[in-house]
Structure formats: structure tokens, C-alpha cells
Design an enzyme around this catalytic site. Structure first.
Site, PDB file in Angstrom:
ATOM      1  N   ASP A   1      -0.775  -7.984   5.697  1.00 13.51           N
ATOM      2  CA  ASP A   1      -1.860  -6.358   5.416  1.00 13.51           C
ATOM      3  C   ASP A   1      -2.412  -7.599   5.099  1.00 13.51           C
ATOM      4  O   ASP A   1      -2.816  -7.343   3.600  1.00 13.51           O
ATOM      5  CB  ASP A   1      -1.110  -4.913   4.732  1.00 13.51           C
ATOM      6  CG  ASP A   1      -2.397  -4.489   4.845  1.00 13.51           C
ATOM      7  OD1 ASP A   1      -3.368  -4.973   4.877  1.00 13.51           O
ATOM      8  OD2 ASP A   1      -2.215  -2.777   4.672  1.00 13.51           O
TER       9      ASP A   1
ATOM     10  N   TYR B   1       1.029  -1.045   0.419  1.00 10.69           N
ATOM     11  CA  TYR B   1      -0.002  -0.236   0.061  1.00 10.69           C
ATOM     12  C   TYR B   1       0.758   0.862   0.304  1.00 10.69           C
ATOM     13  O   TYR B   1       2.589   1.052   0.873  1.00 10.69           O
ATOM     14  CB  TYR B   1      -0.492  -0.361   1.290  1.00 10.69           C
ATOM     15  CG  TYR B   1      -1.822   1.244   1.077  1.00 10.69           C
ATOM     16  CD1 TYR B   1      -3.193   1.090   0.406  1.00 10.69           C
ATOM     17  CD2 TYR B   1      -1.236   1.919   2.488  1.00 10.69           C
ATOM     18  CE1 TYR B   1      -4.269   2.328   0.543  1.00 10.69           C
ATOM     19  CE2 TYR B   1      -2.390   2.797   2.448  1.00 10.69           C
ATOM     20  CZ  TYR B   1      -3.105   3.718   1.700  1.00 10.69           C
ATOM     21  OH  TYR B   1      -4.372   4.038   1.808  1.00 10.69           O
TER      22      TYR B   1
HETATM   23  C1  LIG Z   1      -6.349   1.416   2.669  1.00  2.51           C
HETATM   24  C2  LIG Z   1      -5.639   0.874   2.707  1.00  2.51           C
HETATM   25  C3  LIG Z   1      -4.394   1.338   4.352  1.00  2.51           C
HETATM   26  C4  LIG Z   1      -4.781   1.864   5.646  1.00  2.51           C
HETATM   27  O1  LIG Z   1      -5.325   2.313   6.035  1.00  2.51           O
HETATM   28  P1  LIG Z   1      -5.976   3.980   5.742  1.00  2.51           P
HETATM   29  O2  LIG Z   1      -7.261   3.580   6.945  1.00  2.51           O
HETATM   30  O3  LIG Z   1      -6.402   4.915   5.036  1.00  2.51           O
HETATM   31  O4  LIG Z   1      -4.609   4.551   7.098  1.00  2.51           O
HETATM   32  C5  LIG Z   1      -3.575   0.190   4.842  1.00  2.51           C
HETATM   33  N1  LIG Z   1      -3.339  -1.240   3.867  1.00  2.51           N
HETATM   34  C6  LIG Z   1      -4.282  -1.244   2.889  1.00  2.51           C
HETATM   35  C7  LIG Z   1      -4.105  -2.190   1.748  1.00  2.51           C
HETATM   36  C8  LIG Z   1      -5.330  -0.580   2.423  1.00  2.51           C
HETATM   37  O5  LIG Z   1      -5.870  -0.484   1.601  1.00  2.51           O
END
Ligand SMILES: *Cc1c(COP(=O)(O)O)cnc(C)c1O
Length: 404
Positions: free
Chosen positions: A187, A115
Site C-alpha cells: 500500500d 490502515y
Molecule cells: C485511506 C486509506 C485507505 C483506504 O482508502 P479509502 O479510499 O478510504 O477506502 C487505505 N490505505 C491507506 C494507507 C489509507 O490512508
């Protein structure tokens, strides 16, 4: 107790009941939003014990909150984790995790396709603290394993990736990292616990941007880290000091959204599969990126480690960026916006959203075509979405299809 043994129930039941049995205010069936910053004690000895963590309770809103706690419990149960802690955003979850676990001199091995914000933490901020980020080509498993074997504190993974939906073999990389003594952080935002459970594959920690599928309604920001208790406790301690606390109202909105997580995600995945197949046959479309398509580079790995293939797909158009300029405004059932994972379909070009700061060459190096459109499938009727895409694609002049 109502909702008892939720940990052992199936995922849909966990979405609805997870954490909900924790709280009851005068028989209210729904979790109250507790806005209070402070928690009062008539007995100073009890206060002292709560403050030391010797008995349950809350002291101060930056540290903990009853509504936020229920949100954490629901995610913990959905991911089958020992412990959970929450954050104001997904990026807060990611940066707090990295800054808690890494020390000067450490190496962290990850993917070039993480990301955008995560990539910035790696390339822009960690080096200030003499932490070395090693970002490998995303699907080059040999390279990832060889870098981990050269010494790494953390292997940080994401699958599927944004926006080209690449897939990494979680089990293989987790096993290799553990043999080399590294921690593995995944993630899981794009997959959701409904489709993929990295902790069951051995990961140490799982992170979510709850802003996306978990909340599902694009009306609250939030993040969460779940996994090994000893690690989550350290990360919680950093967060209570650093202050990236989840707001109780956001926790409530995310909680309410999560009660339908399984229904939304199943629908979104089923629709994404149909839309990907439709786009793959369309003459104005150059390439479709979706791990559910049999010709996707890592479809076999995706099939092994995922239940369904996620609610996000992307596709590129023939004929340069003009085709994107023509197509997007014609979509009736899509917000043209940067977020994803919501009940409404959202579409946008990574060129103007997630990867806006990159040069043309840098995007090309990541395999992101200039005409790529990321399409996060909502819960609308799929027939309407396909019809909408068909009519919008029909507006792209034919000379733009053939010039490519
Ligand atoms: C949006 C996103 C983030 C960050 O999240 P926020 O809530 O916008 O800070 C991290 N990892 C992935 C895969 C995302 O899609």
C-alpha cells in the site's frame, strides 16, 4: 502523438500527460467524462470481438469506461507498472486484491500497523474463509521474514504507516518473500509514486487509496491496483463481477487532481520537514513522528527507499487529552477531519478517527499515544502553518505541558 512516450518521461511529465493521449473527442484537449452505461455497436461481429476482448472498446459501465481507463493509465505510468485496474475506494482495491488472490488454508503475513480498514479485513473477515492473518510488529523485520518462511501466500506491506509513520525495509522484505515463494503487495498511499516506487524494488502489486494524495482535493473516493499483468487481470475480473467500480465523475476528478501530484507532493514534503523540525523543538510537544527527522527509528531505511519523506506527520502533546482538546480548535488552517493528502491541511487525533474502535491498551500496544495528533500537511505557505501551530500551541496551558 501528443503525450507520446510518456512512460519514459520524468514523473512530473507523467503526472500531466500520462494516459491523456489515449482519448480525443473532436479535438477536445481534456479527457471527457463519459457517463454512458452502455456502448452501442451497429456491427454484431465487432460487438462480439469487443466483448471477448479481441479488440479495444467498451461494453458496459461496470466493466470498463473511457474516463476510468485514462485514470488507470496515468497511475500505471506513474508507478512504472505493466497493468492497472481501478475501484470505487481504496478499501475496495485492498479487499478485492486479497479476495482474488487468497484461498482457504492460505496465510497472509502483514503488519499490526496497516490502515484501520485493512486491519479489519485481516482480523475480522479473512478468518471466515479459513485464511490465516499473521500480523507482526511493524518494524520487526526478523519476525516478518521468519513468518514468511513458514509459508505465506502474500506478504502485505505499508510504509510509511498510519498514524505513527513507521518505515519498513521494502527491498529486504520483498527479496525475502520472493525467496519463500510469496507475493508482495504494498500500500503506497502515504508515500505516493513521487516518493517511493515499490514495483522498482520488486513488489508484485502496489495499491493506492486515490482518495488521498493522488486525487489530492478530498472531493472524490477511489482506489487502484497496479503491477504484474497476470495478477491485475485476475483482480480486474473479480472486480467487474463484484461491482466495486470507480465512477467516471470520480475518475475525472482524480485525473485532474493527479496533473499537479508532483507539485503538491514536493511542497507538502518540504513543508512537513520544516513543521516536524519546528514541533520537535516545542516545549508543549512530547514526541514527533516523521521519517525525515534524523532521530526517527528507521530514518536510514527511509532515506534509502524514499525521495522525500511524505506529507503526513504526527505528534503527541504533553499533559493528557485535555491538551488536544485545547489545541485542535485553535488551528486556523486545518480541517479537523479524518481524511488526509489534500491541498488543505487536515488534523485530527487517531483516538477519534482511524483508531477510534481500539481500547486505550490496544492503542498503547501500537505505540499510539493518547495525545497523538495526525497532521496532513496541505499546500498552504509553510510559514503560515508554523505560525498557526505556534499560536495554537500557545493556548495549551503551561501546567498541561509539565504534567505528563
Ligand atoms: C485511506 C486509506 C485507505 C483506504 O482508502 P479509502 O479510499 O478510504 O477506502 C487505505 N490505505 C491507506 C494507507 C489509507 O490512508
Amino acid at each position: 502523438m501528443r503525450g507520446g512516450k510518456t512512460d519514459q518521461a520524468n514523473l512530473g511529465t507523467r503526472s500531466v500527460w500520462g494516459g491523456e493521449d489515449e482519448y480525443s473527442m473532436q479535438g477536445a484537449t481534456q479527457v471527457p467524462v463519459v457517463h454512458s452505461v452502455g456502448y452501442g455497436y451497429d456491427d454484431v461481429d465487432e460487438w462480439y470481438e469487443v466483448a471477448l476482448g479481441l479488440r479495444p472498446g467498451h461494453i458496459y459501465g461496470r466493466n470498463s469506461n473511457p474516463t476510468v481507463h485514462v485514470f488507470e493509465e496515468k497511475v500505471r505510468m506513474l508507478e512504472g507498472a505493466e497493468a492497472a485496474t481501478s475501484f470505487s475506494t481504496g478499501m475496495a482495491a485492498i479487499s478485492n486484491t486479497l479476495f482474488t488472490l487468497l484461498r482457504p488454508g492460505d496465510r497472509v503475513v502483514s503488519l499490526v500497523d496497516t490502515y484501520g480498514g485493512t486491519n479489519k479485513i485481516f482480523s475480522e473477515f479473512l478468518p471466515n474463509f479459513h485464511i490465516e492473518p499473521v500480523l507482526c510488529p511493524t518494524t520487526d523485520h526478523e519476525r516478518l521474514i521468519s513468518e514468511v518462511n513458514q509459508g505465506a501466500k502474500i506478504l502485505y506491506l505499508e510504509s510509511p504507516t498510519n498514524p505513527t509513520l513507521k518505515i519498513v525495509d521494502l527491498k529486504r522484505l520483498i527479496d525475502a518473500a520472493h525467496l519463500a515463494g510469496a507475493l508482495v503487495v504494498v500500500d503506497n498511499t502515504f508515500a505516493t509514486p513521487i516518493n517511493q516506487q515499490p514495483l522498482a524494488l520488486g513488489a508484485d502489486l502496489v495499491i493506492h487509496s486515490a482518495t488521498k494524495f493522488l486525487g489530492g482535493h478530498a472531493d472524490a473516493l477511489g482506489g487502484v491496483v497496479v503491477g504484474r499483468r497476470d495478477l491485475v487481470e485476475q483482480i480486474y475480473h473479480y472486480r467487474e463481477i463484484n461491482g466495486a467500480t470507480l465512477h467516471p465523475m470520480s475518475a475525472y476528478l482524480l485525473l485532474r487532481g493527479m496533473k499537479t501530484l508532483h507539485l503538491r507532493v514536493r511542497q507538502q514534503c518540504a513543508s512537513a520537514m520544516k513543521i516536524a523540525s519546528f514541533l520537535a523543538e516545542h516545549p508543549a510537544v512530547d514526541q514527533v513522528f516523521y521519517p525525515g527527522l534524523p532521530d526517527h527509528e528507521n530514518h536510514d531505511i527511509a532515506k534509502r527507499q524514499m525521495v522525500q519523506f511524505g506529507g503526513v506527520l504526527s505528534f503527541s502533546l504533553k499533559g493528557g487529552f485535555d491538551a488536544v482538546r485545547v489545541l485542535l480548535p485553535e488551528l486556523k488552517y486545518a480541517h479537523l477531519a479524518a481524511n488526509l493528502g489534500a491541498v488543505e491541511t487536515t488534523a485530527g487525533p487517531p483516538r477519534t478517527t482511524s483508531h477510534v474502535e481500539l481500547t486505550h491498551e490496544e492503542r498503547a500496544a501500537l505505540g499510539i499515544p493518547e495525545t497523538l495528533i495526525r497532521y496532513s500537511v496541505g499546500i498552504e505557505d509553510v510559514g503560515d502553518l508554523i505560525e498557526d501551530l505556534a499560536q495554537a500551541l500557545a493556548h495549551v496551558p503551561h501546567e498541561l505541558h509539565v504534567r505528563s
